[in-house]
Design a protein around this motif. Sequence first.
Motif, PDB file in Angstrom:
ATOM      1  N   GLU A 164      19.081 114.542  19.113  1.00 18.96           N
ATOM      2  CA  GLU A 164      17.824 113.836  18.850  1.00 18.96           C
ATOM      3  C   GLU A 164      16.850 114.747  18.097  1.00 18.96           C
ATOM      4  OE1 GLU A 164      16.472 111.151  21.675  1.00 18.96           O
ATOM      5  OE2 GLU A 164      14.380 111.245  21.059  1.00 18.96           O
ATOM      6  N   VAL A 204      14.892 106.356  17.676  1.00 20.81           N
ATOM      7  CA  VAL A 204      14.130 107.552  17.311  1.00 20.81           C
ATOM      8  C   VAL A 204      12.897 107.165  16.480  1.00 20.81           C
ATOM      9  CG1 VAL A 204      14.236 109.496  15.676  1.00 20.81           C
ATOM     10  CG2 VAL A 204      15.937 109.273  17.479  1.00 20.81           C
ATOM     11  N   ARG A 225      29.183 106.972  13.814  1.00 21.28           N
ATOM     12  CA  ARG A 225      27.774 106.590  13.652  1.00 21.28           C
ATOM     13  C   ARG A 225      27.635 105.224  12.994  1.00 21.28           C
ATOM     14  NH1 ARG A 225      23.893 111.552  11.891  1.00 21.28           N
ATOM     15  NH2 ARG A 225      25.623 112.986  12.062  1.00 21.28           N
ATOM     16  N   ALA A 251      24.745 112.135  18.157  1.00 21.17           N
ATOM     17  CA  ALA A 251      24.017 112.810  17.080  1.00 21.17           C
ATOM     18  C   ALA A 251      22.794 113.590  17.549  1.00 21.17           C
ATOM     19  CB  ALA A 251      23.604 111.764  16.036  1.00 21.17           C
ATOM     20  N   TRP A 268      23.762 107.332  21.597  1.00 18.34           N
ATOM     21  CA  TRP A 268      23.266 107.926  20.359  1.00 18.34           C
ATOM     22  C   TRP A 268      22.972 109.405  20.551  1.00 18.34           C
ATOM     23  CZ3 TRP A 268      23.792 106.754  15.590  1.00 18.34           C
ATOM     24  CH2 TRP A 268      23.978 105.436  15.224  1.00 18.34           C
ATOM     25  N   ARG A 270      18.242 110.101  12.486  1.00 20.04           N
ATOM     26  CA  ARG A 270      19.433 110.212  13.329  1.00 20.04           C
ATOM     27  C   ARG A 270      20.566 109.289  12.875  1.00 20.04           C
ATOM     28  NH1 ARG A 270      19.293 110.063  19.848  1.00 20.04           N
ATOM     29  NH2 ARG A 270      18.505 107.944  19.631  1.00 20.04           N
ATOM     30  N   CYS A 271      20.261 107.987  12.634  1.00 20.71           N
ATOM     31  CA  CYS A 271      21.356 107.049  12.328  1.00 20.71           C
ATOM     32  C   CYS A 271      21.344 106.601  10.870  1.00 20.71           C
ATOM     33  CB  CYS A 271      21.277 105.839  13.248  1.00 20.71           C
ATOM     34  SG  CYS A 271      19.901 104.745  12.890  1.00 20.71           S
TER      35      CYS A 271
END
Length: 449
Positions: free
Chosen positions: A227, A253, A157, A225, A221, A267-268
Motif C-alpha cells: 500500500e 487507495v 493485478r 501490491a 490488494w 496501486r492497481c
Amino acid sequence: MILLPAHFPAQVFREPRVDHLPPEKITKYRRLRACHECDWLMALPRLKAGEMAKCPRCATPLVRRHRRPAQRSMALAVAALIALAVSLAFPFFRLSLSGIETRLDLPGLASTLLAFEQPIVAITVMLTVMVLPLLFLLAVIWLQYGLLRGRPLPASRSIARALTHLYPWMMADVFVTGALVSLIKVSGMGDFELGPAFWAFCAFETLFLFCLQSLDPDWLWFALAGEPRPPRGARPGDTAARQGVAGCPTCGVVNRLSATGWARCRRCAERYPVRRPHSLQQTWALILAASLMYLPANIYPMMTSQALGQVYPGTILGGIVAMFELGSWFVAIVIFAASVVIPIGKIMLLAWLCLVARRGEGVNARARTRVYRVIDFIGRWSMVDIFVMTIVVSLVQAGSLVSITPGPAALAFGAVVILSMLAVMAFDSRLIWDSPDQATSANPEGSAP
Ligand SMILES: [Zn+2]
Ligand SMILES: [Zn+2]
C-alpha cells in the motif's frame, strides 16, 4: 508440542504467510479510505477477524476482516467449482407430460432458447447463471493460489481489478429462485421430478455466496501490491474531493487528483474521475430507455401456450392473474414482485434520487443513500421472470398436445432489467452528499486525460 521426523520439512505444517499478515500488522502509517458512497475521508481502524469498518457519515461498510481469507475463499471456490461441474453433467428437472418425458439439463437451456430464435436472451441467461460465476471462481483460485504459495501468479493485478466489475452480473441465486417458482408452476401439469443437478446447483449457489462473502478485497490488494502512503496533506474528517484527492473505486487507495479531475491509482493502475462525468444525464437517459422498453414488455406475450390446437398468448400481467385464479399464490406474488413492483419502484425511486440530488447532506442524505443501496441490491432480482420463462419453455415441449414458446416480451423485459441496472450504476451516489456549490467545482472534464 508436535515432534516431527528429522527429515520432514517443518514448513509443510506452517500456515501460509499471507493469512497471518493482515495489513494492520505491517503498515506503520494511517491507511486512509474515501467512502465510495459519500466521499468522506477516514482512517481505517485496526480490525480483528469478524470486525467491520463502516463510514462514520453514511454507515456504508468499507472493509470486512475475516480469519484466513486466502485459505477460506480458495477452499470455498474449489468446492463451488466441483458442485457447478456436477450440476452441468446431470439432469436438472424431469417432466412427464401426456406420456412424453422431457429432461432438462443446464446447458440445454441455451440451446432451447436458440431454437426459438432468442439468441440475446440465451446469451444473457448463460452468462449470468454459469459463465460469469465460473470465471469468477477460476479467478479467485488463481489469485489465492498465488498468494498462498508466496508469489502472485502472472496477471494477478489485472484479474483482481476485473473481479470488481463482475459482482452485479452473477445471478446464480436469482436462478435458484426462478427454478423454485417454475417447479411450482409446472408441477400441476404432469409428473415432475427433481434431478441430481438441481441439488448440486443449490449446493453450488450456497458455496458461491459463502465464497463471495469470504473475500476480503482490502487484504487481497494489500497482499498483492502493498500500500502506497496517503497523499501529503490528506486528513480524515472532510470529503476527499475538497482536499483534491479521491479514493480508487477498485482497490480503495486514496490518490491525488490531476487538474482535470481525474486520478490514476498508484496501486492497481485504475484511472478514475472524482465524480462520474455526466452521471445525472446518463442516469436519466437509461431510466427513459428502461421505461420505454417496459411498454413492449407488458403489451406483447411473455410466453405463448398451445394446447390441443388452441393458442393462448400470455402477457406478464395475464400470467399473474391466471396464477391467482389457479390458487398459486406464491408464484403470483413472486412474479408480481419481480416483474411489476421491483422494476417500476426502482425506476421511480432512481428518478426521485436524480431530481433531489445535489441538495446537499442537509436533506436527509443518509436516508437517500439507504434508498440507493436498496435499489442497487434488489435490481437483479427482476431476472426471476426471465429465468422462469426459460425453464418452463425448455420443459414443456410435449409436441402437438401442449407446448409453450417464448414471446417477444422476454427480450424487452430482459432489456428493462439490464438498462435499469446500468442506470443505477450510472448514478454517482456521492452527488447525494455534495453541497450545491461544490458540485460544479468537483465535476471533472468529460474524458480521461
Ligand atoms: Zn460514507
Ligand atoms: Zn486502485
